[in-house]
Design an enzyme around this catalytic site. Structure first.
Site, PDB file in Angstrom:
ATOM      1  CE1 TYR A 106     -52.385 -39.983  14.776  1.00 27.92           C
ATOM      2  CE2 TYR A 106     -51.262 -38.537  16.421  1.00 27.92           C
ATOM      3  CZ  TYR A 106     -51.169 -39.612  15.350  1.00 27.92           C
ATOM      4  OH  TYR A 106     -49.817 -39.998  15.070  1.00 27.92           O
ATOM      5  NE  ARG A 144     -27.462 -10.429  -7.842  1.00 24.36           N
ATOM      6  CZ  ARG A 144     -27.611  -9.313  -8.538  1.00 24.36           C
ATOM      7  NH1 ARG A 144     -28.073  -8.311  -8.047  1.00 24.36           N
ATOM      8  NH2 ARG A 144     -28.180  -9.773  -9.750  1.00 24.36           N
ATOM      9  CD  GLU A 173     -26.480  -3.118 -22.878  1.00 20.07           C
ATOM     10  OE1 GLU A 173     -26.700  -2.707 -21.777  1.00 20.07           O
ATOM     11  OE2 GLU A 173     -27.280  -3.949 -23.379  1.00 20.07           O
ATOM     12  CG  ASP A 226     -35.250 -13.744 -13.272  1.00 23.44           C
ATOM     13  OD1 ASP A 226     -35.522 -13.360 -14.558  1.00 23.44           O
ATOM     14  OD2 ASP A 226     -34.150 -13.549 -13.048  1.00 23.44           O
ATOM     15  N   GLY A 259     -30.323  -0.335 -21.067  1.00 19.15           N
ATOM     16  CA  GLY A 259     -30.019  -0.367 -22.474  1.00 19.15           C
ATOM     17  C   GLY A 259     -31.447   0.432 -23.023  1.00 19.15           C
TER      18      GLY A 259
END
Length: 453
Positions: free
Chosen positions: A373, A18, A158, A108, A144
């Site tokens: 540079y 997802r 649940e 996660d 749950g």
């Protein structure tokens, strides 16, 4: 607590489809740090320095992210996705080494706090065999429920299987769990997949442990701790929560913030007390600011060190390697990269200082730049103490300006300038008397001619 050994099993094998990303979801960042590394930091702080990392997609990258926090990592592949208990048992070899405590967390959940994990470990130390971490969402629908009797957790129900009375319970399962190491593997191996999905659910261990006469308890933690990241929307929401926490911590530690909601920190930002932060400031990684510094609005920093009582901004950019000494000044629209700015030196506006050393009390005029540079390599510019660099000057590196030297405005300096010297590097000015009147007449005639066409 430190006398008890602890293994943390981090479950990080999810595909994260997802997220709509080729990058594993646990490697997306909050405050510049991968999600899974935030989890590793929290468990490391709780004494869970030994980590069993259960991986799937992007295993090498996920391992590297965790190893950036702690080296005590073993990696275990979950080849099939057969439920949370199956994922935990992928780390069987690590569990068999023998630990007092085992923490099970998700890769996660970047907002999990060390204090919550310590609370669970404390319960184990007090005699519990299993500790389930619960939370109270504003709306418990879909979660749950934790079913308690006489202070014991007897089941995790649940919602679809819960009675009407059980659905009124506000304490919900957060998924995080702690188990006493002695006997944990035996309990986990008793979990079956005798359910509609044919998966091995870690939550089943609660009833298995109760049936074996074990002590199972629930603790309540903040809902933020269990927020999982599945989409980029949730990633942004978690970032906002993390930033709010960090701002609060900074202010409680003595940092003044004029508009806290507009300041964004990196995971490793270090700011001492009595620093003032004006609005709209962004910190990239590896920034430290010493006490007394004032950071003005609309500035961006990364890999920079700012000394005590320094004054920076507004609209300043400090890139990696910028090192500002005490009482130095970097003003508006100034960029500093890989350069040391000495004590009391001033780089007030419209200037680029790159690959340079600026001495104490030097003054760099508006529009001055170090030309560091050449198209292939970077070169050093050395500016001594008490040097004055006139406005709109270009210092072509490699070049050295000695102490107390003076560079005239508009100069291009290509050779070293000795101490106490005055250097000019520009074309000689000529004055043509009356020429301005002639030019005006000529230009006016040209303009009239164009109109007549």
């Amino acid at each position: 607590m430190t006398s008890r050994s602890c293994l943390t099993v981090i479950l990080a094998a999810g595909e994260g489809t997802r997220m709509k990303s080729s990058l594993p979801k646990v490697l997306h960042t909050i405050a510049g740090l991968p999600i899974v590394a935030h989890v590793a930091k929290a468990v490391h702080g709780a004494g869970g320095s030994d980590i069993a990392l259960v991986v799937g997609n992007g295993a090498d990258q996920v391992e590297a992210a965790v190893r950036s926090v702690t080296a005590n990592v073993t990696v275990h592949e979950q080849a099939e996705r057969l439920g949370t208990a199956h994922a935990v048992l992928a780390a069987r070899e690590a569990i068999m080494r023998g630990y007092d405590d085992i923490l099970v967390v998700f890769g996660d959940t970047p907002l999990v706090e060390t204090a919550a994990l310590e609370q669970a470990r404390t319960k184990l130390a007090a005699g519990a065999d299993i500790v389930v971490m619960g939370f109270r969402p504003t709306v418990p629908n879909g979660y749950g429920r934790l079913i308690e009797q006489d202070g014991r957790l007897v089941a995790i129900r649940e919602e679809k299987d819960a009675s009407e009375a059980e659905r009124k319970i506000g304490l919900c399962n957060g998924g995080l769990m702690a188990l006493r190491g002695d006997g944990a593997l035996e309990l986990l191996e008793k979990i079956t997949n005798n359910n509609a999905k044919g998966e091995y659910y870690l939550t089943d261990v609660v009833e298995i442990a109760n049936a074996a006469g074990k002590s199972v308890v629930a603790i309540e933690i903040s809902p933020d701790n269990v927020i999982g990241i599945n989409t980029r929307v949730e990633l942004a929401e978690a970032e906002a929560i993390w930033q709010t926490r960090k701002r609060r911590d900074m202010m409680l530690a003595g940092v003044t913030m004029r508009a806290p909601e507009t300041v964004f920190f990196a995971h490793d930002t270090l700011i001492e007390a009595d620093v003032i932060l004006e609005p709209n400031i962004i910190f990239g990684p590896k920034v430290s600011i010493a006490s007394g510094a004032v950071i003005h609005a609309f500035s961006y920093f990364e890999g920079a060190k700012i000394g005590p009582d320094a004054n920076v901004g507004p609209f300043a950019r400090l890139r990696p390697g910028a090192d500002l000494a005490a009482k130095s000044k970097v003003g508006n629209f100034v960029e500093v990269k890989n350069a040391k700015v000495g004590v009391g030196a001033k780089v007030n506006h419209l200037t680029y200082i790159g690959d340079a050393v600026v001495g104490a009390s030097a003054n760099i005029g508006a529009g001055a730049i170090t030309c560091n540079y050449d198209g292939y390599n970077k070169h050093l510019t050395e500016i001594g103490a008490n040097v004055f660099i006139g406005s709109n000057s270009s210092l072509v590196a490699p070049v050295s300006i000695g102490d107390n030297a003076y560079i005239a405005s508009g100069s291009v300096i290509t050779a070293n300038v000795p101490a106490e010297a005055l250097a000019f590097g520009r074309a000689r000015q000529e004055v043509k008397e009356g020429r301005a009147t002639q030019l005006r007449a000529r230009y006016a005639a040209q303009k009239l001619a164009k109109k007549a066409e």
